[in-house]
Design a protein around this motif. Structure first.
Motif, short mmCIF file in Angstrom:
data_model
loop_
_atom_site.label_atom_id
_atom_site.label_comp_id
_atom_site.label_asym_id
_atom_site.label_seq_id
_atom_site.Cartn_x
_atom_site.Cartn_y
_atom_site.Cartn_z
N ALA A 69 38.38 -11.14 2.26
CA ALA A 69 38.33 -12.39 1.49
C ALA A 69 39.65 -13.12 1.68
O ALA A 69 40.74 -12.52 1.66
CB ALA A 69 38.09 -12.09 0.01
N VAL A 103 31.62 -6.69 7.99
CA VAL A 103 32.04 -8.02 7.51
C VAL A 103 33.17 -8.57 8.37
O VAL A 103 34.20 -7.90 8.56
CB VAL A 103 32.51 -7.97 6.03
CG1 VAL A 103 32.91 -9.36 5.57
CG2 VAL A 103 31.43 -7.41 5.13
N ALA A 106 34.37 -12.52 4.19
CA ALA A 106 33.50 -12.98 3.11
C ALA A 106 33.85 -14.40 2.67
O ALA A 106 33.32 -14.90 1.69
CB ALA A 106 33.58 -12.04 1.92
N MET A 113 39.79 -18.84 -7.40
CA MET A 113 39.28 -20.08 -8.03
C MET A 113 38.77 -19.83 -9.43
O MET A 113 38.28 -20.73 -10.09
CB MET A 113 38.15 -20.66 -7.16
CG MET A 113 38.65 -21.16 -5.82
SD MET A 113 37.31 -21.62 -4.73
CE MET A 113 37.05 -20.09 -3.85
N ALA A 152 30.53 -18.88 4.63
CA ALA A 152 31.44 -19.87 4.06
C ALA A 152 32.78 -19.97 4.79
O ALA A 152 32.81 -20.30 5.97
CB ALA A 152 31.62 -19.59 2.56
N LEU A 156 33.85 -21.08 8.48
CA LEU A 156 34.83 -22.14 8.76
C LEU A 156 35.89 -21.64 9.74
O LEU A 156 36.23 -22.32 10.72
CB LEU A 156 35.49 -22.58 7.45
CG LEU A 156 36.67 -23.56 7.56
CD1 LEU A 156 36.21 -24.91 8.08
CD2 LEU A 156 37.36 -23.73 6.20
N GLU A 178 28.17 -23.21 0.37
CA GLU A 178 28.85 -23.81 -0.78
C GLU A 178 27.86 -24.48 -1.74
O GLU A 178 28.04 -24.48 -2.95
CB GLU A 178 29.88 -24.86 -0.34
CG GLU A 178 31.11 -24.29 0.32
CD GLU A 178 30.85 -23.76 1.72
OE1 GLU A 178 29.92 -24.25 2.39
OE2 GLU A 178 31.57 -22.84 2.12
N LEU A 181 26.48 -22.11 -4.04
CA LEU A 181 27.47 -21.69 -5.03
C LEU A 181 27.83 -22.82 -5.98
O LEU A 181 28.54 -22.60 -6.98
CB LEU A 181 28.76 -21.21 -4.33
CG LEU A 181 28.67 -19.93 -3.51
CD1 LEU A 181 29.95 -19.71 -2.73
CD2 LEU A 181 28.39 -18.73 -4.42
C1 LIG Z 1 35.79 -27.36 12.41
C2 LIG Z 1 35.78 -28.40 11.33
C3 LIG Z 1 36.22 -27.84 10.03
C4 LIG Z 1 36.15 -28.91 8.98
C5 LIG Z 1 36.57 -28.36 7.66
C6 LIG Z 1 36.29 -29.33 6.65
C7 LIG Z 1 35.91 -29.00 5.42
C8 LIG Z 1 35.85 -27.60 4.93
C9 LIG Z 1 34.49 -27.03 5.06
C10 LIG Z 1 34.11 -26.03 4.35
C11 LIG Z 1 34.94 -25.49 3.24
C12 LIG Z 1 34.74 -24.02 3.15
C13 LIG Z 1 34.65 -23.66 1.70
C14 LIG Z 1 34.49 -22.21 1.61
C15 LIG Z 1 34.18 -21.66 0.43
C16 LIG Z 1 34.07 -20.19 0.32
O1 LIG Z 1 34.32 -19.46 1.24
S1 LIG Z 1 33.61 -19.57 -1.21
C17 LIG Z 1 33.26 -17.86 -0.88
C18 LIG Z 1 31.86 -17.75 -0.40
N1 LIG Z 1 31.59 -16.41 0.01
C19 LIG Z 1 30.49 -15.78 -0.37
O2 LIG Z 1 29.66 -16.31 -1.08
C20 LIG Z 1 30.34 -14.37 0.15
C21 LIG Z 1 29.95 -13.48 -0.96
N2 LIG Z 1 29.93 -12.12 -0.49
C22 LIG Z 1 28.88 -11.59 0.18
O3 LIG Z 1 27.92 -12.24 0.50
C23 LIG Z 1 28.95 -10.12 0.49
O4 LIG Z 1 29.98 -9.55 -0.31
C24 LIG Z 1 29.22 -9.80 1.97
C25 LIG Z 1 30.44 -10.55 2.52
C26 LIG Z 1 27.99 -10.14 2.80
C27 LIG Z 1 29.49 -8.28 2.10
O5 LIG Z 1 28.43 -7.57 1.53
P1 LIG Z 1 28.63 -6.02 1.20
O6 LIG Z 1 29.15 -5.34 2.40
O7 LIG Z 1 27.34 -5.54 0.64
O8 LIG Z 1 29.79 -5.94 0.12
P2 LIG Z 1 29.70 -6.28 -1.45
O9 LIG Z 1 28.85 -7.45 -1.70
O10 LIG Z 1 29.37 -5.02 -2.18
O11 LIG Z 1 31.22 -6.71 -1.74
C28 LIG Z 1 32.26 -5.74 -1.72
C29 LIG Z 1 33.33 -6.20 -2.67
O12 LIG Z 1 33.88 -7.43 -2.17
C30 LIG Z 1 33.85 -8.42 -3.22
N3 LIG Z 1 33.69 -9.74 -2.62
C31 LIG Z 1 32.73 -10.14 -1.78
N4 LIG Z 1 32.92 -11.42 -1.40
C32 LIG Z 1 34.04 -11.86 -2.01
C33 LIG Z 1 34.75 -13.11 -2.01
N5 LIG Z 1 34.35 -14.16 -1.30
N6 LIG Z 1 35.87 -13.19 -2.79
C34 LIG Z 1 36.29 -12.13 -3.51
N7 LIG Z 1 35.66 -10.90 -3.56
C35 LIG Z 1 34.54 -10.78 -2.81
C36 LIG Z 1 32.66 -8.02 -4.06
O13 LIG Z 1 32.73 -8.59 -5.34
C37 LIG Z 1 32.79 -6.51 -4.07
O14 LIG Z 1 33.82 -6.18 -5.00
P3 LIG Z 1 33.66 -4.90 -5.91
O15 LIG Z 1 33.57 -3.76 -4.96
O16 LIG Z 1 32.42 -5.08 -6.71
O17 LIG Z 1 34.92 -4.89 -6.74
#
Ligand SMILES: CCCCC/C=C\C/C=C\CCC/C=C/C(=O)SCCNC(=O)CCNC(=O)[C@H](O)C(C)(C)COP(=O)(O)OP(=O)(O)OC[C@H]1O[C@@H](n2cnc3c(N)ncnc32)[C@H](O)[C@@H]1OP(=O)(O)O
Length: 188
Positions: A69, A103, A106, A113, A152, A156, A178, A181
């Motif tokens: 992350a 992964v 993520a 945030m 996400a 990017l 996004e 979310l």
């Molecule tokens: C080239 C031109 C570029 C132009 C650019 C212009 C504009 C910008 C454009 C875009 C802007 C980007 C904005 C981005 C926003 C984000 O990134 S928000 C975050 C979104 N992420 C997610 O929704 C991912 C959520 N996570 C998952 O889907 C899954 O965790 C997984 C990554 C698929 C992994 O799955 P799995 O292996 O099953 O693991 P777990 O789900 O059990 O997770 C393990 C632990 O990790 C924690 N966790 C997961 N994701 C996050 C995260 N994003 N942040 C913090 N923590 C995270 C999860 O809670 C588990 O924790 P615990 O073990 O429960 O404590």
């Protein structure tokens, strides 16, 4: 083309390609140090960097458990790593991949945030912008070797590289979620 040839010769890349094609189915920032050796490896807090001077190719392994992350600290570490590589004239290419199983990244660290101050979120989003601008505008040839899910901010990051190669596994997802979310990337 020369770089491509060098890339092909690189053991690191060969290993990565093998890994990718055979896989079908959190802090204070420390920055890596590049020293003048034929091949060297350095480890910072969340990044392991392998740099092969004979090919000019560096491999950045993201190892920020559990899911790479992108926290403020991790984003800063990534930027410092890219900057250091860019300052090294012998470095021409950068491969970004993950040491975490299943992964690539993520995306943005949601905890940055949640219940944080406006000032902190401002600093965080500026770091997000700096990361993608640094990669997007880098003079290095950049390749994202996406060996796991990359939602996400992970997507990017991959998009700002020159090339993307993704492991062929239906369990691995990539894209921008996004809207799901309810999140809007702010004006920078
Ligand atoms: C080239 C031109 C570029 C132009 C650019 C212009 C504009 C910008 C454009 C875009 C802007 C980007 C904005 C981005 C926003 C984000 O990134 S928000 C975050 C979104 N992420 C997610 O929704 C991912 C959520 N996570 C998952 O889907 C899954 O965790 C997984 C990554 C698929 C992994 O799955 P799995 O292996 O099953 O693991 P777990 O789900 O059990 O997770 C393990 C632990 O990790 C924690 N966790 C997961 N994701 C996050 C995260 N994003 N942040 C913090 N923590 C995270 C999860 O809670 C588990 O924790 P615990 O073990 O429960 O404590």
């Amino acid at each position: 083309m020369a770089l491509r040839a060098a890339l092909r010769k690189s053991c690191a890349l060969t290993g990565l390609f093998c890994q990718l094609s055979s896989s079908r189915h959190g802090r204070v920032c420390a920055s890596p140090v590049l020293v003048a050796q034929q091949r060297n490896s350095s480890t910072a807090q969340n990044i392991k960097l392998d740099f092969d001077q004979s090919t000019g190719v560096a491999v950045m392994h993201m190892q920020c458990p559990p899911v790479n992350a992108l926290s403020l600290e991790f984003l800063t570490e990534i930027c410092i790593t890219v900057e250091k590589l860019e300052m090294d004239k012998s470095c021409r290419g950068l491969i970004i991949t993950s040491s975490q199983p299943k992964v690539f990244s993520a995306g943005l660290d949601l905890l940055e945030m949640y219940e944080t101050s406006t000032e902190h979120r401002g600093e965080f989003w500026r770091a997000v912008q700096e990361m993608w601008l640094k990669l997007y505008s880098s003079k290095l040839v950049t390749i994202a070797a996406i060996n796991g899910s990359s939602p996400a901010g992970g997507c990017l990051m991959a998009m700002t590289c020159d090339y993307r190669i993704m492991a062929d596994n239906p369990r691995y997802g990539i894209g921008l979620n996004e809207t799901q979310l309810g999140m809007v990337a702010p004006f920078w």
